[in-house]
Design an enzyme around this catalytic site. Structure first.
Site, mmCIF file in Angstrom:
data_model
loop_
_atom_site.group_PDB
_atom_site.id
_atom_site.type_symbol
_atom_site.label_atom_id
_atom_site.label_comp_id
_atom_site.label_asym_id
_atom_site.label_seq_id
_atom_site.Cartn_x
_atom_site.Cartn_y
_atom_site.Cartn_z
ATOM 1 C CB CYS A 116 -0.926 0.009 1.206
ATOM 2 S SG CYS A 116 -1.861 -1.501 1.338
ATOM 3 C CG HIS A 256 -3.328 3.053 2.609
ATOM 4 N ND1 HIS A 256 -3.900 2.800 1.389
ATOM 5 C CD2 HIS A 256 -3.317 1.863 3.273
ATOM 6 C CE1 HIS A 256 -4.219 1.513 1.320
ATOM 7 N NE2 HIS A 256 -3.876 0.930 2.451
ATOM 8 C CG ASN A 286 -6.594 -1.428 1.638
ATOM 9 O OD1 ASN A 286 -5.954 -0.883 0.737
ATOM 10 N ND2 ASN A 286 -6.024 -1.968 2.694
HETATM 11 N N1 ACO Z 1 -17.784 -10.264 9.271
HETATM 12 C C1 ACO Z 1 -18.149 -10.692 10.490
HETATM 13 N N2 ACO Z 1 -17.260 -11.123 11.413
HETATM 14 C C2 ACO Z 1 -15.971 -11.103 11.055
HETATM 15 C C3 ACO Z 1 -15.535 -10.677 9.803
HETATM 16 C C4 ACO Z 1 -16.498 -10.234 8.890
HETATM 17 N N3 ACO Z 1 -16.190 -9.795 7.670
HETATM 18 N N4 ACO Z 1 -14.185 -10.775 9.757
HETATM 19 C C5 ACO Z 1 -13.792 -11.247 10.950
HETATM 20 N N5 ACO Z 1 -14.881 -11.475 11.736
HETATM 21 C C6 ACO Z 1 -14.907 -11.989 13.090
HETATM 22 C C7 ACO Z 1 -13.691 -12.791 13.461
HETATM 23 O O1 ACO Z 1 -13.804 -14.115 13.010
HETATM 24 C C8 ACO Z 1 -13.694 -12.690 14.972
HETATM 25 O O2 ACO Z 1 -14.615 -13.608 15.459
HETATM 26 P P1 ACO Z 1 -14.289 -14.433 16.816
HETATM 27 O O3 ACO Z 1 -14.125 -13.373 17.883
HETATM 28 O O4 ACO Z 1 -15.471 -15.304 16.956
HETATM 29 O O5 ACO Z 1 -13.004 -15.168 16.529
HETATM 30 C C9 ACO Z 1 -14.265 -11.298 15.226
HETATM 31 O O6 ACO Z 1 -14.917 -10.900 14.015
HETATM 32 C C10 ACO Z 1 -13.216 -10.302 15.620
HETATM 33 O O7 ACO Z 1 -12.143 -10.395 14.673
HETATM 34 P P2 ACO Z 1 -10.910 -9.440 14.730
HETATM 35 O O8 ACO Z 1 -10.024 -9.761 13.580
HETATM 36 O O9 ACO Z 1 -10.314 -9.465 16.094
HETATM 37 O O10 ACO Z 1 -11.678 -8.052 14.519
HETATM 38 P P3 ACO Z 1 -11.095 -6.598 14.522
HETATM 39 O O11 ACO Z 1 -11.892 -5.761 15.403
HETATM 40 O O12 ACO Z 1 -9.612 -6.584 14.702
HETATM 41 O O13 ACO Z 1 -11.409 -6.121 13.043
HETATM 42 C C11 ACO Z 1 -10.250 -5.847 10.973
HETATM 43 C C12 ACO Z 1 -10.868 -6.829 11.947
HETATM 44 C C13 ACO Z 1 -11.361 -4.960 10.415
HETATM 45 C C14 ACO Z 1 -9.615 -6.647 9.843
HETATM 46 C C15 ACO Z 1 -9.225 -4.991 11.714
HETATM 47 O O14 ACO Z 1 -8.354 -5.796 12.453
HETATM 48 C C16 ACO Z 1 -8.424 -4.165 10.776
HETATM 49 O O15 ACO Z 1 -8.939 -3.269 10.122
HETATM 50 N N6 ACO Z 1 -7.094 -4.416 10.711
HETATM 51 C C17 ACO Z 1 -6.252 -3.699 9.802
HETATM 52 C C18 ACO Z 1 -6.387 -4.342 8.493
HETATM 53 C C19 ACO Z 1 -5.873 -3.469 7.436
HETATM 54 O O16 ACO Z 1 -6.191 -2.307 7.382
HETATM 55 N N7 ACO Z 1 -5.101 -4.079 6.572
HETATM 56 C C20 ACO Z 1 -4.552 -3.445 5.512
HETATM 57 C C21 ACO Z 1 -3.549 -2.412 5.965
HETATM 58 S S1 ACO Z 1 -2.125 -2.491 5.085
HETATM 59 C C22 ACO Z 1 -2.631 -2.524 3.596
HETATM 60 O O17 ACO Z 1 -3.475 -1.745 3.222
HETATM 61 C C23 ACO Z 1 -2.100 -3.603 2.721
#
Ligand code: ACO
Length: 329
Positions: A116, A256, A286
């Site tokens: 990214c 970003h 993203n």
């Molecule tokens: N829908 C419903 N539930 C979901 C989904 C979904 N799409 N995805 C994950 N879950 C569930 C998980 O399975 C988990 O369930 P569990 O507690 O029963 O195990 C629960 O939601 C919580 O999951 P987490 O991964 O802990 O949720 P979090 O609050 O961290 O949110 C997210 C996840 C949105 C991916 C967040 O961590 C995030 O935004 N991280 C940064 C990701 C990012 O921006 N990446 C790219 C940056 S770098 C680049 O751009 C290449």
């Protein structure tokens, strides 16, 4: 280096016409919903490339707009720097496909892979080439067809990403406008928090790779989130220091577009209020290396960037990589 050396003479972008809303994931059999996705990420919809739409076609569309706004033709380009995490082919670079598509016959063309952060890395590399006298006019493109490399059975990643392209033409600055400061950094010890385990030379394609789906993007979302906030905060500090500015001097910040919560935390750290932050993650998701170019193009078209505006660009991506740049228009 005596800045400014290069200025952004024209910016353009492209997004596929097919818009996929959060509600559509349920029909694919995924256990997710609009409320979860909006609450955790701010994303409501994303653009998805259709048949025949590739990084070559999307980047060419964005580049043609940027070239027309910069008042140049393909023959004026000395170098094409193309950022992508989803190249059309593994060999040769997507940049040479773009060069052929545009007919930029005088240009050197190559890809940068910094996920990214690639578009900012590309702008910084192009500025360096211009400073060294190796180029007068550069085309810097970020383009992604991420919907082709995410696992549509994995709800934790496929809801996050989208397709598109952003482009800028860099020309030599007359001293009144252009890039005021830059910063770039990487940490490869964290590579496996966001990566594609297989499909490259270390683990070439075979039946097992196809069966275990390890050629798709894998991510530890929570860990990525923490590092993204920390690294983007550092990047904003370094860019402001480099330009001898503070958050109060910034007219618009374009981070970003990965996640609204990461954007808000970064803006808070930089002391830039959210009304001075450009956000379109809700409409694009993203788009990795395309995201800042797409957002900058929209910000310019809607009048939020004007002649004289000081704009802070900041990115974070797989690697990890992070980068920032302050530019005056
Ligand atoms: N829908 C419903 N539930 C979901 C989904 C979904 N799409 N995805 C994950 N879950 C569930 C998980 O399975 C988990 O369930 P569990 O507690 O029963 O195990 C629960 O939601 C919580 O999951 P987490 O991964 O802990 O949720 P979090 O609050 O961290 O949110 C997210 C996840 C949105 C991916 C967040 O961590 C995030 O935004 N991280 C940064 C990701 C990012 O921006 N990446 C790219 C940056 S770098 C680049 O751009 C290449």
């Amino acid at each position: 280096m005596n800045r400014p050396i290069a200025h952004l003479a024209g910016v353009g972008s492209f997004a596929p016409s097919r818009v996929m809303r959060n509600e559509e994931f349920a029909a694919l059999g995924l256990d997710t919903n609009d409320e979860w996705i909006v609450q955790r990420t701010g994303i409501r919809e994303r653009h998805v490339a259709g048949p025949g739409e590739t990084n070559k076609t999307m980047s060419a569309a964005a580049a043609r707009v940027a070239m027309s706004r910069a008042g140049i033709t393909p023959g004026d380009i000395d170098v094409i720097v193309l950022g992508t995490a989803s190249p059309d082919r593994l060999l040769p670079s997507t940049a040479v496909d773009l060069q052929a598509e545009l007919g930029a016959s005088r240009a050197a063309a190559f890809d940068v892979m910094a996920a990214c952060s690639s578009w900012l890395y590309g702008l910084i590399v192009a500025e360096g080439l211009m400073a060294a006298g190796g180029a007068q006019t550069a085309l810097v493109v970020g383009t992604e067809k991420l919907t082709s490399i995410v696992d549509w059975q994995d709800r934790s990643t496929c809801v996050l990403f989208g397709d598109g392209a952003g482009a800028a033409v860099l020309k030599r600055s007359d001293g009144s406008k252009g890039i005021l400061s830059t910063f770039m950094r990487s940490d490869g010890t964290l590579a496996e928090l966001l990566y594609r385990p297989s499909g490259g030379a270390a683990h070439p394609f075979n039946q097992q790779v196809l069966d275990d789906r390890s050629f798709y993007v894998k991510m530890e979302g929570r860990e990525v989130f923490k590092h993204a906030v920390r690294s983007m905060s550092e990047a904003t500090d370094r860019a402001l220091d480099g330009a001898r500015l503070t958050g109060a001097d910034i007219d618009l910040m374009i981070p970003h577009q990965a996640n609204i919560r990461i954007i808000e935390a970064t803006a808070k750290h930089a002391n830039v209020s959210m009304d001075k932050v450009y956000v379109n993650v809700d409409r694009y998701g993203n788009t990795s290396s395309a995201s800042i170019g797409l957002a900058l193009d929209e910000a310019m078209a809607s009048g939020r960037v004007k002649p004289g505006s000081t704009v802070l660009l900041v990115a974070f991506g797989a690697g990890f990589t992070w980068a920032s740049l302050i530019v005056r228009f």
